[in-house]
Design an enzyme around this catalytic site. Sequence first.
Site, PDB file in Angstrom:
ATOM      1  N   GLY A 170       5.357   1.522   3.685  1.00  0.00           N
ATOM      2  CA  GLY A 170       6.036   0.589   4.586  1.00  0.00           C
ATOM      3  C   GLY A 170       5.089  -0.550   4.939  1.00  0.00           C
ATOM      4  O   GLY A 170       3.911  -0.318   5.181  1.00  0.00           O
TER       5      GLY A 170
ATOM      6  N   ARG B  48       7.395   2.225  -2.300  1.00  0.00           N
ATOM      7  CA  ARG B  48       7.015   3.629  -2.078  1.00  0.00           C
ATOM      8  C   ARG B  48       6.900   4.356  -3.421  1.00  0.00           C
ATOM      9  O   ARG B  48       7.149   5.552  -3.521  1.00  0.00           O
ATOM     10  CB  ARG B  48       8.027   4.311  -1.155  1.00  0.00           C
ATOM     11  CG  ARG B  48       8.037   3.729   0.260  1.00  0.00           C
ATOM     12  CD  ARG B  48       8.691   4.649   1.243  1.00  0.00           C
ATOM     13  NE  ARG B  48       8.838   4.037   2.554  1.00  0.00           N
ATOM     14  CZ  ARG B  48       7.880   4.033   3.488  1.00  0.00           C
ATOM     15  NH1 ARG B  48       6.708   4.570   3.230  1.00  0.00           N
ATOM     16  NH2 ARG B  48       8.102   3.473   4.659  1.00  0.00           N
TER      17      ARG B  48
ATOM     18  N   ASP C 183      -0.541   7.427   4.655  1.00  0.00           N
ATOM     19  CA  ASP C 183      -0.884   8.727   4.070  1.00  0.00           C
ATOM     20  C   ASP C 183      -0.375   8.909   2.636  1.00  0.00           C
ATOM     21  O   ASP C 183      -1.038   9.543   1.821  1.00  0.00           O
ATOM     22  CB  ASP C 183      -0.421   9.882   4.982  1.00  0.00           C
ATOM     23  CG  ASP C 183       1.050   9.811   5.333  1.00  0.00           C
ATOM     24  OD1 ASP C 183       1.681   8.756   5.086  1.00  0.00           O
ATOM     25  OD2 ASP C 183       1.578  10.800   5.857  1.00  0.00           O
TER      26      ASP C 183
ATOM     27  N   THR D 166      -0.838   1.592   9.057  1.00  0.00           N
ATOM     28  CA  THR D 166       0.510   2.087   9.374  1.00  0.00           C
ATOM     29  C   THR D 166       0.814   1.853  10.843  1.00  0.00           C
ATOM     30  O   THR D 166      -0.062   2.050  11.698  1.00  0.00           O
ATOM     31  CB  THR D 166       0.720   3.594   9.073  1.00  0.00           C
ATOM     32  OG1 THR D 166       1.942   4.032   9.681  1.00  0.00           O
ATOM     33  CG2 THR D 166      -0.396   4.485   9.602  1.00  0.00           C
ATOM     34  N   ILE D 167       2.027   1.427  11.107  1.00  0.00           N
ATOM     35  CA  ILE D 167       2.422   1.281  12.505  1.00  0.00           C
ATOM     36  C   ILE D 167       2.482   2.647  13.189  1.00  0.00           C
ATOM     37  O   ILE D 167       2.412   2.739  14.404  1.00  0.00           O
ATOM     38  CB  ILE D 167       3.791   0.558  12.665  1.00  0.00           C
ATOM     39  CG1 ILE D 167       4.930   1.370  12.037  1.00  0.00           C
ATOM     40  CG2 ILE D 167       3.742  -0.843  12.115  1.00  0.00           C
ATOM     41  CD1 ILE D 167       6.316   0.915  12.493  1.00  0.00           C
ATOM     42  N   ASP D 168       2.612   3.721  12.379  1.00  0.00           N
ATOM     43  CA  ASP D 168       2.791   5.056  12.957  1.00  0.00           C
ATOM     44  C   ASP D 168       1.520   5.611  13.602  1.00  0.00           C
ATOM     45  O   ASP D 168       1.593   6.548  14.403  1.00  0.00           O
ATOM     46  CB  ASP D 168       3.260   6.054  11.884  1.00  0.00           C
ATOM     47  CG  ASP D 168       4.548   5.624  11.204  1.00  0.00           C
ATOM     48  OD1 ASP D 168       5.266   4.796  11.784  1.00  0.00           O
ATOM     49  OD2 ASP D 168       4.818   6.115  10.095  1.00  0.00           O
TER      50      ASP D 168
ATOM     51  N   ASP E   6      -0.767   7.458  12.368  1.00  0.00           N
ATOM     52  CA  ASP E   6      -0.828   8.912  12.165  1.00  0.00           C
ATOM     53  C   ASP E   6      -1.826   9.349  11.086  1.00  0.00           C
ATOM     54  O   ASP E   6      -1.725  10.463  10.582  1.00  0.00           O
ATOM     55  CB  ASP E   6       0.569   9.445  11.814  1.00  0.00           C
ATOM     56  CG  ASP E   6       1.124   8.847  10.524  1.00  0.00           C
ATOM     57  OD1 ASP E   6       0.505   7.920   9.978  1.00  0.00           O
ATOM     58  OD2 ASP E   6       2.187   9.307  10.077  1.00  0.00           O
TER      59      ASP E   6
ATOM     60  N   MET F  75      10.202   3.824  15.942  1.00  0.00           N
ATOM     61  CA  MET F  75       9.724   4.442  14.691  1.00  0.00           C
ATOM     62  C   MET F  75       8.527   5.355  14.950  1.00  0.00           C
ATOM     63  O   MET F  75       8.138   5.576  16.102  1.00  0.00           O
ATOM     64  CB  MET F  75       9.365   3.353  13.689  1.00  0.00           C
ATOM     65  CG  MET F  75      10.566   2.762  12.987  1.00  0.00           C
ATOM     66  SD  MET F  75      10.028   1.605  11.700  1.00  0.00           S
ATOM     67  CE  MET F  75      11.552   1.423  10.780  1.00  0.00           C
ATOM     68  N   GLY F  76       7.920   5.831  13.869  1.00  0.00           N
ATOM     69  CA  GLY F  76       6.729   6.673  14.012  1.00  0.00           C
ATOM     70  C   GLY F  76       6.731   7.884  13.110  1.00  0.00           C
ATOM     71  O   GLY F  76       5.784   8.652  13.081  1.00  0.00           O
ATOM     72  N   ARG F  77       7.865   8.080  12.423  1.00  0.00           N
ATOM     73  CA  ARG F  77       8.030   9.223  11.512  1.00  0.00           C
ATOM     74  C   ARG F  77       7.739  10.541  12.247  1.00  0.00           C
ATOM     75  O   ARG F  77       8.365  10.798  13.253  1.00  0.00           O
ATOM     76  CB  ARG F  77       7.138   9.046  10.294  1.00  0.00           C
ATOM     77  CG  ARG F  77       7.565   9.908   9.152  1.00  0.00           C
ATOM     78  CD  ARG F  77       6.882   9.564   7.881  1.00  0.00           C
ATOM     79  NE  ARG F  77       7.720   8.710   7.064  1.00  0.00           N
ATOM     80  CZ  ARG F  77       7.287   8.036   6.016  1.00  0.00           C
ATOM     81  NH1 ARG F  77       6.024   8.081   5.699  1.00  0.00           N
ATOM     82  NH2 ARG F  77       8.116   7.328   5.313  1.00  0.00           N
TER      83      ARG F  77
ATOM     84  N   GLN G 212      10.023  -3.609  14.588  1.00  0.00           N
ATOM     85  CA  GLN G 212       8.688  -3.152  15.019  1.00  0.00           C
ATOM     86  C   GLN G 212       7.621  -3.390  13.957  1.00  0.00           C
ATOM     87  O   GLN G 212       6.431  -3.391  14.230  1.00  0.00           O
ATOM     88  CB  GLN G 212       8.713  -1.635  15.298  1.00  0.00           C
ATOM     89  CG  GLN G 212       9.571  -1.256  16.460  1.00  0.00           C
ATOM     90  CD  GLN G 212       9.970   0.220  16.385  1.00  0.00           C
ATOM     91  OE1 GLN G 212       9.364   1.068  17.018  1.00  0.00           O
ATOM     92  NE2 GLN G 212      10.998   0.527  15.627  1.00  0.00           N
TER      93      GLN G 212
END
Length: 342
Positions: A10, A72, A103, A125-127, A129, A169-171, A274
């Site tokens: 993403g 992806r 990741d 990543t915006i997540d 993580d 978001m954030g998965r 976002q």
Amino acid sequence: MRIGILTGGGDCPGLNAVIRAVVRKGVEAHGDELIGFRDGWRGVLEGSFTQLTVDSTRGILSRGGTILGSSRTNPFKRSDGVDRVRDGLRSNGLDGLIAIGGDDTLGAASRLFEAGVNVIGVPKTIDNDLGSTDVTFGFDTALHVATEAIDRLHTTAESHHRNLVVEVMGRDAGWIALHAGLAGGAHVILIPELPFDIDQVCSLIRRRHERGRYFAIVVVAEGATPREGTISLAAGEVDEFGHPRLGGIGHVLEREIEQRTGFETRATVLGHVQRGGTPTAFDRVLATRLGLAAIDAAHEGRWGTMASLRGTRIELVALADAVSEVRRVPVDEYERYGVLFG
Ligand code: F6P
């Protein structure tokens, strides 16, 4: 040296700042030639790339997205994927690759390194993580966008005496939900790390009404799930890395809260807003620092590492360690904020 760069997964604000920093330092300090593969691993597999020069990367520092495009695509989903990556590097006379990704992209980079491909990772990543780094660029921008949205929803929720559910978001990680929820003064925050109890959510909202507060802001992470057996959710389609397409929990909560409490409830899904647009100053600086470290790492032959933020310093860590697990919100940290809910 001749180095390839790619951006995968993403998109996220700050990718262009990394590309610019790699090119500037590579060309000006090391006399490198740089090529940019289009659309992540797809460009390497299909031999689709463009020359990157100081001139072609001018003016991109503040631009969101990625000038290289992203996808992806997973090289390990093709039986000849690893050979095609090796051929792509050999036929273009490349000494190595800088892979900018989350990741999935870096997981593929780590496996390619084990297969003998020279690669250095840059985490994005915006997540927020990824392991082995304190924070990823993109997160700060996403957080600002989500917080501003919550602030705006606050005033309209209060005026109309409604509950507003905000899906972010954030998965599988609740960082955006937790931090935007805290910054925006949300009354309920739901994260993937702890399945939620819909009865508890509704009692927090009822308690607000009893206290004369006839509205509530509920921030829910897209990956949040209800406690088993309470509400059923539909399964989404899966991408090449096996991740389901998330989204929809906001509307489920809208229906459930309204039905259970009788109070009007509406949902807003923030979605890709976002991820798009101008990076914050923090993300631009972090991305620039990581890009500079990555090109230096290539010159030091530190293949198989990832540039990472540890405290205030940029350090190189093993790629394999960074992708070994998803960094989630610790449940005890989340629970510490429970006193602010309702
Ligand atoms: O990983 C970043 C992210 O924005 C996640 O928060 C989200 O679940 C996912 O990507 C959405 O991906 P796509 O845009 O491919 O649907």
